[in-house]
Motif scaffolding. Structure first.
Motif, mmCIF file in Angstrom:
data_model
loop_
_atom_site.group_PDB
_atom_site.id
_atom_site.type_symbol
_atom_site.label_atom_id
_atom_site.label_comp_id
_atom_site.label_asym_id
_atom_site.label_seq_id
_atom_site.Cartn_x
_atom_site.Cartn_y
_atom_site.Cartn_z
ATOM 1 N N PHE A 12 0.860 -1.178 0.000
ATOM 2 C CA PHE A 12 0.000 0.000 0.000
ATOM 3 C C PHE A 12 0.899 1.232 0.000
ATOM 4 N N GLU A 13 0.789 2.013 -1.074
ATOM 5 C CA GLU A 13 1.566 3.254 -1.146
ATOM 6 C C GLU A 13 1.120 4.140 0.015
ATOM 7 N N PRO A 14 2.048 4.580 0.857
ATOM 8 C CA PRO A 14 1.630 5.283 2.075
ATOM 9 C C PRO A 14 1.120 6.696 1.858
ATOM 10 N N THR A 15 1.543 7.344 0.772
ATOM 11 C CA THR A 15 1.292 8.783 0.660
ATOM 12 C C THR A 15 0.534 9.120 -0.625
ATOM 13 N N VAL A 16 -0.701 8.651 -0.709
ATOM 14 C CA VAL A 16 -1.539 8.882 -1.886
ATOM 15 C C VAL A 16 -2.522 10.011 -1.585
ATOM 16 N N VAL A 17 -2.609 10.968 -2.479
ATOM 17 C CA VAL A 17 -3.464 12.144 -2.266
ATOM 18 C C VAL A 17 -4.933 11.725 -2.215
ATOM 19 N N SER A 18 -5.641 12.203 -1.200
ATOM 20 C CA SER A 18 -7.064 11.882 -1.047
ATOM 21 C C SER A 18 -7.983 13.011 -1.494
ATOM 22 N N MET A 30 2.256 11.238 -3.530
ATOM 23 C CA MET A 30 3.247 12.218 -3.113
ATOM 24 C C MET A 30 4.565 11.468 -2.918
ATOM 25 N N PRO A 31 5.638 11.898 -3.585
ATOM 26 C CA PRO A 31 6.881 11.124 -3.554
ATOM 27 C C PRO A 31 7.454 11.000 -2.150
ATOM 28 N N THR A 32 7.761 9.774 -1.739
ATOM 29 C CA THR A 32 8.421 9.609 -0.446
ATOM 30 C C THR A 32 9.819 10.223 -0.471
ATOM 31 N N ALA A 33 10.350 10.457 -1.668
ATOM 32 C CA ALA A 33 11.638 11.153 -1.765
ATOM 33 C C ALA A 33 11.561 12.523 -1.119
ATOM 34 N N MET A 34 10.383 13.149 -1.138
ATOM 35 C CA MET A 34 10.213 14.453 -0.496
ATOM 36 C C MET A 34 10.439 14.351 1.016
ATOM 37 N N LEU A 35 10.103 13.189 1.592
ATOM 38 C CA LEU A 35 10.354 12.996 3.023
ATOM 39 C C LEU A 35 11.853 12.993 3.288
ATOM 40 N N GLY A 36 12.611 12.410 2.347
ATOM 41 C CA GLY A 36 14.068 12.453 2.457
ATOM 42 C C GLY A 36 14.605 13.864 2.322
ATOM 43 N N SER A 70 -7.485 10.806 6.473
ATOM 44 C CA SER A 70 -6.158 11.079 5.932
ATOM 45 C C SER A 70 -5.285 11.712 7.008
ATOM 46 N N VAL A 71 -4.005 11.876 6.672
ATOM 47 C CA VAL A 71 -3.100 12.719 7.456
ATOM 48 C C VAL A 71 -2.508 13.738 6.485
ATOM 49 N N TYR A 72 -1.700 14.649 7.006
ATOM 50 C CA TYR A 72 -1.143 15.710 6.170
ATOM 51 C C TYR A 72 0.300 15.406 5.762
ATOM 52 N N VAL A 88 -3.877 23.771 -5.148
ATOM 53 C CA VAL A 88 -3.109 23.561 -3.919
ATOM 54 C C VAL A 88 -1.659 23.947 -4.171
ATOM 55 N N ASP A 89 -1.158 24.905 -3.415
ATOM 56 C CA ASP A 89 0.247 25.281 -3.488
ATOM 57 C C ASP A 89 0.973 24.549 -2.361
ATOM 58 N N PRO A 90 1.795 23.531 -2.679
ATOM 59 C CA PRO A 90 2.435 22.737 -1.613
ATOM 60 C C PRO A 90 3.438 23.539 -0.798
ATOM 61 N N ALA A 91 3.834 24.695 -1.302
ATOM 62 C CA ALA A 91 4.734 25.549 -0.517
ATOM 63 C C ALA A 91 4.003 26.233 0.626
ATOM 64 N N VAL A 92 2.675 26.251 0.539
ATOM 65 C CA VAL A 92 1.858 26.961 1.537
ATOM 66 C C VAL A 92 0.911 26.029 2.278
ATOM 67 N N THR A 93 0.379 25.037 1.576
ATOM 68 C CA THR A 93 -0.679 24.191 2.123
ATOM 69 C C THR A 93 -0.272 22.723 2.168
ATOM 70 N N PRO A 94 -0.325 22.075 3.337
ATOM 71 C CA PRO A 94 -0.083 20.632 3.403
ATOM 72 C C PRO A 94 -1.148 19.861 2.605
ATOM 73 N N VAL A 95 -0.762 18.709 2.086
ATOM 74 C CA VAL A 95 -1.636 17.904 1.234
ATOM 75 C C VAL A 95 -2.168 16.723 2.042
ATOM 76 N N GLN A 96 -3.466 16.426 1.911
ATOM 77 C CA GLN A 96 -4.039 15.288 2.620
ATOM 78 C C GLN A 96 -3.738 13.995 1.856
ATOM 79 N N ILE A 97 -3.188 13.006 2.585
ATOM 80 C CA ILE A 97 -2.799 11.732 1.962
ATOM 81 C C ILE A 97 -3.268 10.550 2.822
ATOM 82 N N HIS A 98 -3.342 9.386 2.218
ATOM 83 C CA HIS A 98 -3.669 8.152 2.927
ATOM 84 C C HIS A 98 -3.060 6.994 2.162
#
Length: 549
Positions: free
Chosen positions: A239-245, A255-261, A310-312, A338-348
């Protein structure tokens, strides 16, 4: 007289002959085709569309000029331990050794990998000790697919695109080709070949909530089972952990997990950076995807999620340069408002891939004469969990391997095999033309199967729920087979394939009484190496049905 999607009458039939037939027109398929064609053999590639290949963000390779401290040995350790030590060691060795070679080949073909002053630019993906994911900023998957498909064309590979593979042709114990149908023109084609390479992708839309593109329908495993192949590790659905809802325009985008890195963080509805509870002090970094998905789902299940369950995914702390480096994701988010520089994205978490598949050896040989398998159609390399970036490494490396060994092991079909293969194909065409096919009154089997899989064989499973799924799927499969006339062109054939593959997953999940990687049992929540540090296998017996070994 329609294909399984009820889109067009079956109007015509013809035969094509080739030395090597590649089924699947994504990265794995084109890698196989160009390697098979290197020695002047005739090679044909048959596929519906590009599958998941355009969505590849990068792939792992331990490069000579890569991260300080990294090595092929460390890459092997990350992959094998990330798979909870049940991956096939031979396959793990191959993917970690040959990813470097594949990178060099792709670079020579003109793939414009991102570079910096020190060499290749590398992203740090979940599950890897060091940054080792190479990428193309404008889109890695499309860049690779463009380069290798051009190379294949220059070698004389013939393309037959827009066709869905409906059956493998088997004479005695040997696969001798495949039947493919063009649902727009109504043309059925029998492709006869000395060796066949199956690379038609993963489980497709077998789950209600899935990241799979529409053209990946999950037929690979049913085709292989019917041909006599064995499946392995089918219980391990990633299950991909970070899929936009939400919002709807980008729902289902990963949402790329590479961004978490890079420094993005995960936050629950209470504003807590919750991964510190589970993976302190690394938080979102270095954790493999199976655990990450489970912990995100745990937050949601325990009431700390948003109203959208979801979570953010909070990338607001990343630099503009970093955000703009994820070209497609940034553009799609901005276009959705949605501007990701300003607003967190909801994922699940959402169903994304399958660690299992057709059991292969180090040559991608399936054990069935004439049949090689690669890409997500094959299983064994990832064990119980796939570290981020290794899905692409898998298809790139084993596409090469399958093409190379299909070429080296070529044994031409005998006149008797050719005649019998033609007879089988003609019989299927006649059966499809003569049969009275049901219309819109077919029960919604696939819709029911998706609901069963999502509700009972999801990210968190219990023995009771899985057994209910097994019983329901067995009943559905029996109903389908009682009404099905055996034609791969019958509308029920696709429903049967879904039931068969769903049952393979559920049966394997029920048998594994522990939690390991992407398989989490609420009634057996711990790892049990003593009994379960091994793989499950699934085989189809035409008299006894599906058996889990």
């Amino acid at each position: 007289m329609v294909d399984k999607n009820n889109t067009c009458p079956i109007l015509s039939f013809h035969t094509e002959n080739t030395d090597i037939l590649v089924l699947g027109s994504g990265i794995a398929g084109y890698q196989a085709a160009r390697m098979a064609a290197n020695d002047g053999l005739s090679v044909s590639i048959v596929g519906l569309a590009k599958g998941a290949s355009p969505y590849v963000l990068g792939f792992n390779a331990a490069l000579e000029n890569g991260s300080a401290g990294d090595s092929i040995a460390q890459f092997y350790n990350d992959t094998f331990s990330g798979g909870y030590e049940i991956g096939d060691r031979t396959l793990v060795h191959t993917v970690t050794q040959e990813a470097r070679i594949a990178y060099q080949e792709l670079q020579a073909l003109g793939v414009p990998f991102e570079m910096n002053s020190e060499g290749p630019a590398l992203r740090h993906l979940s599950g890897s000790r060091y940054p080792r994911s190479v990428y193309v900023k404008s889109g890695t998957g499309n860049a690779i697919l463009s380069a290798i498909s051009k190379a294949a064309a220059q070698l004389g590979v013939k393309e037959y695109l827009g066709l869905r593979v409906v059956s493998l042709i088997k004479v005695d114990k040997r696969v001798c080709g495949a039947l493919a149908f063009n649902r727009h023109s109504g043309e059925l084609t029998a492709f006869l070949a000395a060796n066949v390479i199956l690379a038609t992708g993963g489980i497709g839309g077998l789950y209600d909530d899935s990241t799979y593109p529409a053209d990946v329908c999950g037929d690979s495993y049913a085709l292989a089972l019917d041909a006599g192949a064995t499946l392995v590790d089918m219980e391990f659905v990633q299950f991909e952990p970070t899929v936009v809802s939400t919002p709807l325009k980008v729902k289902g985008m990963e949402m790329p997990t590479a961004m978490l890195g890079d420094g993005a963080i995960l936050v629950n509805a209470h504003g807590e950076r919750f991964m510190g509870r589970y993976n302190f002090p690394d938080y979102e970094k270095r954790i493999e995807k199976a655990k990450l998905a489970l912990y995100i789902q745990k937050e949601i299940d325990e009431g700390r999620g948003t109203d959208n369950a979801s979570v953010y995914f909070d990338a607001t702390g990343l630099t503009p340069e970093c955000l703009h480096g994820y070209v497609t994701h940034y553009r799609r988010l901005m276009n959705s408002g949605v501007d990701p520089a300003v607003t967190p994205v909801q994922i699940h978490p959402a169903a994304h891939s399958l660690m299992g598949g057709v059991k292969i050896d180090g040559r991608c040989y399936s054990g069935v004469e004439g049949l090689f398998v690669c890409g997500e159609a094959a299983g064994g390399v990832h064990g119980a969990s796939r570290i981020a970036g290794n899905g692409a490494s898998d298809v790139i490396v084993f596409g090469r391997v399958a093409g190379k060994h299909a070429q080296r092991s070529l044994c031409p079909l005998s006149p008797a095999q050719i005649n019998r293969a033609n007879e089988i194909a003609t019989e299927h065409f006649a059966l499809a033309r003569q049969s009275k096919f049901p219309g819109d009154d077919i029960p919604p089997y696939i819709q029911n199967i998706r609901q069963i899989m999502a509700s009972k064989v999801g990210i968190r499973r219990s023995g009771v729920a899985i057994k209910e799924a097994v019983d329901a799927l067995e009943s559905i499969l029996a109903d389908i087979e009682n009404a099905w006339n055996g034609s791969p062109l019958h509308p029920l054939a696709g429903h049967r394939a879904a039931a068969l593959v769903g049952l393979a997953i559920a049966s394997s999940a029920f048998k594994r009484e522990e939690s390991r990687g992407a398989h989490f049992r609420t009634d057996f929540p711990t790892l049990n190496d003593e009994l379960w540090k091994r793989s499950n296998f699934v085989k189809l017996d035409k008299h006894q049905g599906l058996a889990t070994l």
